[in-house]
Write an enzyme that holds these catalytic residues in place. Structure first.
Site, PDB file in Angstrom:
ATOM      1  N   ASP A  31       0.817  -1.220   0.000  1.00 16.36           N
ATOM      2  CA  ASP A  31       0.000   0.000   0.000  1.00 16.36           C
ATOM      3  C   ASP A  31       0.852   1.272   0.000  1.00 16.36           C
ATOM      4  OD1 ASP A  31      -2.063  -1.917   0.482  1.00 16.36           O
ATOM      5  OD2 ASP A  31      -1.811  -1.664   2.637  1.00 16.36           O
ATOM      6  N   GLU A 238     -11.434   0.511  -2.956  1.00 16.94           N
ATOM      7  CA  GLU A 238     -10.578   1.070  -1.901  1.00 16.94           C
ATOM      8  C   GLU A 238      -9.399   1.769  -2.568  1.00 16.94           C
ATOM      9  OE1 GLU A 238      -9.278  -2.249   0.454  1.00 16.94           O
ATOM     10  OE2 GLU A 238      -8.100  -3.136  -1.164  1.00 16.94           O
TER      11      GLU A 238
END
Length: 339
Positions: A31, A238
């Protein structure tokens, strides 16, 4: 959600075909939120660990406990793991699951934003402050008022305003919110209804709170209609990110269970945004999550895959690759592995 383990020979072939290799190998990272501060590249990733938690669709097996900051003096220099910048035990309100973070610089301070679950298992977003881009960061005693769900991404606009983008369905709990209010009985919209959009809020001058009530973002199709919840190849799941290219706002995100990184283009940091295409085809591992940053006149995608761990979904490694745009401003889609 399940593992995607590859036989050793197949895995080695995939690594050879990869367009980039892990930036660090001493820990697992994912991420990545990348920024250029004072001419250097700083990457703010999740720190993957083997938490020993069974797999489920809520992502409980992503049991991260702390954050490290990765830095690069230049594209040619090695990526450096600068050690622990923030740990869950130092955050008074946080109980578990230190998921995808981001950071911003304003003045001579650095602001580190992170989601975590409170003791009631509800995600909120916190902020910690430091004097250095690599930390350590000192957390505020409470989460940001009015914050919820996951994946904060803070964008600095040309006029000096800062905006936070956030949200994620399934384990990120966005499906339990309408109009910023939580209701555990709520679920995703029906396939023929408009998707749940990501959320945006302008930041306060001190970067510690929202300056306004968070707003839902509209992502439209080529006909100007909102993307539908059943359009899993394009709908928001997301991993919000924002960057600006030639005066246009590019909102990018992950489609989750269909494993694409996509983007949409708009005229305002609030949108609406019109779907533009894919940035990256699926990687090894279930998740896909990214950031985009400009460095010395070129643009780079920071992303992750699970090749270093042999395909273990929750043990990922951060990578980077150059991206390019066509004459119309469309991002040319990358394949993470060569044919």
């Amino acid at each position: 959600m399940s593992e995607e383990l590859l036989p050793p020979q197949e895995l080695q072939t995939l690594r050879t075909k990869a367009i980039s290799q892990p930036l660090v190998e001493n820990i697992y990272t994912a991420d990545p939120s990348a920024h250029v501060f004072d001419g250097k590249i700083y990457i703010y990733p999740s720190h993957d660990i083997e938490a020993g938690i069974p797999f489920n669709d809520n992502g409980d097996h992503f049991g991260m406990e702390d954050y490290h900051v990765i830095s690069m003096d230049s594209l040619d220099s090695p990526a450096v793991d600068n050690g622990v910048a923030l740990h869950v035990k130092d955050v008074p309100w946080a109980a578990r699951q230190m998921w995808a973070p981001d950071a911003a610089k304003k003045g001579d301070k650095y602001y580190f934003y992170f989601p975590a679950k409170k003791a009631d298992d509800i995600f909120q977003i916190g902020v910690a402050v430091g004097d250095s881009p690599i930390g350590p960061f000192v957390p505020q005693p409470e989460p940001i008022k009015g914050s919820y769900t996951i994946d904060p991404a803070v964008f600095a606009d040309d006029d000096g305003e800062y905006y936070m983008y956030f949200g994620g369905i399934w384990g990120g709990q966005l499906q339990n919110y309408r109009n910023n209010q939580y209701d555990a009985s709520l679920t995703e919209p029906a396939d023929n209804e408009a998707q749940l959009g990501p959320i945006v809020a302008k930041m306060s001058d001190d970067m510690l709170e929202f300056a306004e009530t968070p707003k839902e973002i509209l992502i439209l199709d080529e006909n100007g209609q909102p993307l539908l919840a059943g359009d899993h190849d394009r709908r928001f799941f997301e991993a919000s990110w924002m960057h600006k290219y030639k005066g246009k706002y590019y909102f990018s995100y992950s489609t989750g269970n269909s494993h694409f990184l996509c983007y949409a283009i708009g005229e305002s940091p609030y949108g609406p945004f019109t779907y533009g295409g894919r940035i990256l085809e699926p990687v090894l591992g279930w998740t896909t999550h990214h950031s985009i940053a400009e460095y010395q006149g070129k643009w780079y995608l920071f992303y992750h895959d699970s090749s270093l761990s042999g395909g273990i979904t929750h043990l990922r490694s951060v990578k980077m690759a150059e991206i390019t745009y066509d004459a119309q401003g469309k991002i040319n889609t990358l394949k993470p592995y060569r044919d």
